[in-house]
Write an enzyme that holds these catalytic residues in place. Structure first.
Site, short mmCIF file in Angstrom:
data_model
loop_
_atom_site.label_atom_id
_atom_site.label_comp_id
_atom_site.label_asym_id
_atom_site.label_seq_id
_atom_site.Cartn_x
_atom_site.Cartn_y
_atom_site.Cartn_z
N ASP A 13 0.81 -1.22 0.00
CA ASP A 13 0.00 0.00 0.00
C ASP A 13 0.84 1.27 0.00
O ASP A 13 0.45 2.30 0.57
CB ASP A 13 -0.96 0.02 1.22
CG ASP A 13 -1.92 -1.13 1.18
OD1 ASP A 13 -2.31 -1.55 0.07
OD2 ASP A 13 -2.29 -1.62 2.27
N HIS A 41 -4.99 -1.28 -5.58
CA HIS A 41 -4.15 -0.20 -6.09
C HIS A 41 -5.06 0.98 -6.44
O HIS A 41 -5.84 0.91 -7.38
CB HIS A 41 -3.36 -0.66 -7.32
CG HIS A 41 -2.30 -1.68 -6.99
ND1 HIS A 41 -1.40 -2.16 -7.90
CD2 HIS A 41 -1.98 -2.27 -5.82
CE1 HIS A 41 -0.59 -3.02 -7.31
NE2 HIS A 41 -0.93 -3.11 -6.04
N ASP A 331 2.32 14.67 2.19
CA ASP A 331 1.32 15.59 2.76
C ASP A 331 0.68 15.06 4.04
O ASP A 331 0.20 15.85 4.86
CB ASP A 331 0.22 15.87 1.72
CG ASP A 331 -0.45 14.58 1.25
OD1 ASP A 331 0.27 13.71 0.73
OD2 ASP A 331 -1.67 14.43 1.45
P1 GDP Z 1 -0.88 0.53 -3.52
O1 GDP Z 1 -1.55 -0.73 -3.12
O2 GDP Z 1 0.60 0.52 -3.31
O3 GDP Z 1 -1.24 0.97 -4.92
O4 GDP Z 1 -1.44 1.67 -2.54
P2 GDP Z 1 -2.98 1.85 -2.07
O5 GDP Z 1 -3.75 2.41 -3.18
O6 GDP Z 1 -3.48 0.62 -1.42
O7 GDP Z 1 -2.79 2.88 -0.89
C1 GDP Z 1 -2.34 4.16 -1.10
C2 GDP Z 1 -3.43 5.14 -0.63
O8 GDP Z 1 -2.87 6.44 -0.51
C3 GDP Z 1 -4.55 5.30 -1.63
O9 GDP Z 1 -5.73 5.61 -0.93
C4 GDP Z 1 -4.11 6.50 -2.46
O10 GDP Z 1 -5.19 7.22 -3.07
C5 GDP Z 1 -3.46 7.35 -1.42
N1 GDP Z 1 -2.34 8.16 -1.89
C6 GDP Z 1 -1.36 7.85 -2.78
N2 GDP Z 1 -0.45 8.83 -2.83
C7 GDP Z 1 -0.87 9.77 -1.96
C8 GDP Z 1 -0.33 11.02 -1.52
O11 GDP Z 1 0.73 11.46 -1.94
N3 GDP Z 1 -1.04 11.70 -0.57
C9 GDP Z 1 -2.21 11.24 -0.06
N4 GDP Z 1 -2.81 11.96 0.86
N5 GDP Z 1 -2.73 10.08 -0.43
C10 GDP Z 1 -2.06 9.36 -1.35
P1 IMO Z 2 -1.27 -3.97 -2.32
O1 IMO Z 2 -0.99 -4.49 -3.68
C1 IMO Z 2 -1.44 -4.59 1.96
C2 IMO Z 2 -1.18 -8.76 3.23
C3 IMO Z 2 -2.31 -9.33 4.04
C4 IMO Z 2 -1.56 -10.36 4.85
C5 IMO Z 2 -0.54 -10.91 3.85
C6 IMO Z 2 -0.96 -12.18 3.14
O2 IMO Z 2 -2.45 -3.08 -2.28
O3 IMO Z 2 -0.04 -3.43 -1.67
P2 IMO Z 2 -2.63 -12.69 1.17
O4 IMO Z 2 -4.09 -12.39 1.00
O5 IMO Z 2 -1.75 -12.09 0.13
O6 IMO Z 2 -2.37 -14.17 1.36
O7 IMO Z 2 -2.25 -12.01 2.57
O8 IMO Z 2 -0.34 -9.86 2.92
N1 IMO Z 2 -1.60 -8.17 1.95
C7 IMO Z 2 -1.61 -6.86 1.71
N2 IMO Z 2 -1.37 -5.81 2.52
N3 IMO Z 2 -1.68 -4.38 0.64
C8 IMO Z 2 -1.85 -5.43 -0.20
O9 IMO Z 2 -1.82 -5.28 -1.51
C9 IMO Z 2 -1.90 -6.74 0.33
N4 IMO Z 2 -2.06 -7.98 -0.20
C10 IMO Z 2 -1.88 -8.84 0.80
O10 IMO Z 2 -2.92 -8.35 4.85
O11 IMO Z 2 -0.82 -9.73 5.88
MG MG Z 3 -3.00 -1.36 -1.79
#
Ligand code: GDP
Ligand code: IMO
Ligand code: MG
Length: 421
Positions: A13, A41, A331
């Site tokens: 994330d 994502h 931020d």
């Molecule tokens: P990913 O799984 O690595 O693609 O990340 P996620 O989407 O699960 O989590 C990132 C979260 O942070 C999402 O809700 C994005 O919209 C938010 N996000 C990403 N970049 C920024 C940023 O620079 N500032 C803020 N406030 N939110 C961000």
């Molecule tokens: P993105 O792509 C955050 C975590 C789960 C658990 C471990 C194993 O958005 O970064 P799984 O379902 O893969 O067998 O779970 O990995 N996990 C994530 N945590 N972001 C994710 O995806 C995750 N995908 C799996 O919480 O600890």
């Molecule tokens: Mg994510």
């Protein structure tokens, strides 16, 4: 920057989707190389806000070919739902291709993920219950079903006839009713009717793109600390999100990967169980969660929040070979009077500067240095000089700890809320 891997440098994330969406504006191809619909994502752009689970984050550029690679595990039901949602938003899916070699997350995988988690009692991994672990387990056991099998009904029926009795024995062990072969074959046939034309041998496409010098992005799922080999085992996912997994999962030689962008949140978060030394369970952690809206994009679970870990970061650099960093969510720190960065761990009275194996990692206490906050909004910053000096100092420290230059600084979730250096 011909073939660039974009990978998570922490516990997942980090904002990989957001960075891929930005870079895909100038990329001819994006390949998701591992993981499944455990991914969430998030992409915020002129089309709206999307939480992508399987579709590569390059889908918003209509000229970018998006491929789900052989290293991924695909639940056709969730993929179809996601495609329908994108289509409703007017996003073209003409350029979405699925490797015939990618594994299928079957209905029994999802069932078993939930049942196996319950059976772990107090030692749950906290999986997303999307069937990811059971699907990869079958892949390794060579009893998996691949997307290409869906397009060959006779072959599929044979593979399922072999796999299903074992699955039913396990389901019976958990007190569950058995699954019926004909029902699953019918389900698979329906999937092949809708997805069939997209299920292809993606290797020639990838090879031609690389050979002709097109810009190719390799999109990782999760982060290094959840890598099957190098993460906090057993609190990990069942594939390799590190850049080393990208060649195998996408179908290209590692030597063609010219850039590896490590995506790093300016603080740090984790979803699921396992060691996370810089976790804050106090009001600062609650503030980071509230300001950063840190709730799992797939499961909605509150994310564990904490300070940036400057020991896990160089570990991530080594394992991935980062050539640049993308810092996200700067931020989110805007209001804090002071910040901390972990620069070492105390383990059994010793100071260590490495990431030890899980049973030792669980006992590690973070050692912090303190940095001045900037207490002003960075959201409108579009160049380095727009950033307050305290933020610049904090970012320089991250660069020094990682040993890699920062190329992107994200100051908001939207596509253009980015400083490019
Ligand atoms: P990913 O799984 O690595 O693609 O990340 P996620 O989407 O699960 O989590 C990132 C979260 O942070 C999402 O809700 C994005 O919209 C938010 N996000 C990403 N970049 C920024 C940023 O620079 N500032 C803020 N406030 N939110 C961000
Ligand atoms: P993105 O792509 C955050 C975590 C789960 C658990 C471990 C194993 O958005 O970064 P799984 O379902 O893969 O067998 O779970 O990995 N996990 C994530 N945590 N972001 C994710 O995806 C995750 N995908 C799996 O919480 O600890
Ligand atoms: Mg994510």
């Amino acid at each position: 920057m011909t073939v660039t891997a974009i990978v998570g440098a922490q516990w997942g994330d980090e904002g990989k989707g957001r960075i891929v969406d930005y870079l895909a504006q100038r990329a001819e191809m994006v390949i998701r190389f591992q993981g499944g619909d455990n991914a969430g994502h998030t992409v915020v752009n002129e089309h709206g806000t999307f939480r992508l689970h399987l579709v590569p984050s390059g889908i918003f550029n209509p000229t970018t070919r998006c491929i789900i690679g052989a290293g991924a595990v695909v639940n056709p039901d969730t993929l179809l739902e996601e495609m329908a949602e994108l289509a409703r938003a007017g996003i073209s899916l003409d350029n979405l291709w699925l490797s015939e070699r990618a594994q299928v997350v079957m209905p029994y995988h999802r069932l078993l993920d939930g049942l196996e988690e319950s059976a772990r009692g107090g030692q749950q991994i906290g999986t997303t219950k999307r069937g990811i672990g059971p699907a990869y387990a079958d892949k390794a056991a060579r009893t998996g079903i691949r997307l290409g099998d869906l397009t060959r009904p006779y072959y599929l029926a044979g593979r399922l006839a072999q796999a299903l009795p074992q699955k039913n024995l396990t389901l019976q062990h958990f007190g569950q009713p058995p699954l019926v072969l004909d029902d699953i074959v019918a389900q698979a046939t329906a999937w092949s009717e809708t997805l069939g034309p997209r299920i292809v041998d993606t290797l020639p496409m990838v090879r031609d793109a690389v050979r002709s010098g097109q810009k190719v992005l390799l999109e990782g799922q999760l982060g290094v600390m959840r890598d099957l080999d190098w993460g906090t085992y057993p609190y990990v996912t069942s594939s390799n999100p590190i850049a080393g997994g990208a060649g195998a999962g996408a179908g290209l030689p590692p030597s063609v990967i010219s850039d590896v962008v490590g995506v790093v949140k300016a603080d740090c978060t984790a979803v699921g169980a396992g060691p996370f030394p810089t976790e804050l369970t106090d009001e600062v952690g609650a503030q980071l969660r509230q300001v950063g809206q840190e709730y799992g994009a797939t499961t909605g679970r509150p994310r564990r929040c904490g300070w940036l870990d400057g020991v896990a970061l160089p570990y991530a650099t080594w394992l991935n070979g980062f050539t640049a960093l993308a810092i996200t969510k700067l931020d989110v720190l805007d209001e804090l009077a002071e910040l901390k960065i972990c620069t070492g761990y105390r383990l059994d009275g010793q100071v260590v500067q490495r990431v030890p194996d899980t049973p030792d990692y669980e006992r590690c206490e973070p050692i912090y240095e303190t940095w001045a906050g900037w207490q002003t909004s960075t959201r409108a910053a579009r160049s380095w000089r727009d950033l307050p000096w305290q933020a610049q100092a904090y970012l320089r420290r991250i660069e020094a700890l990682a040993g890699v230059p920062i190329r992107y600084i994200s100051v908001g979730p939207e596509r253009e809320q980015l400083v490019v250096i």
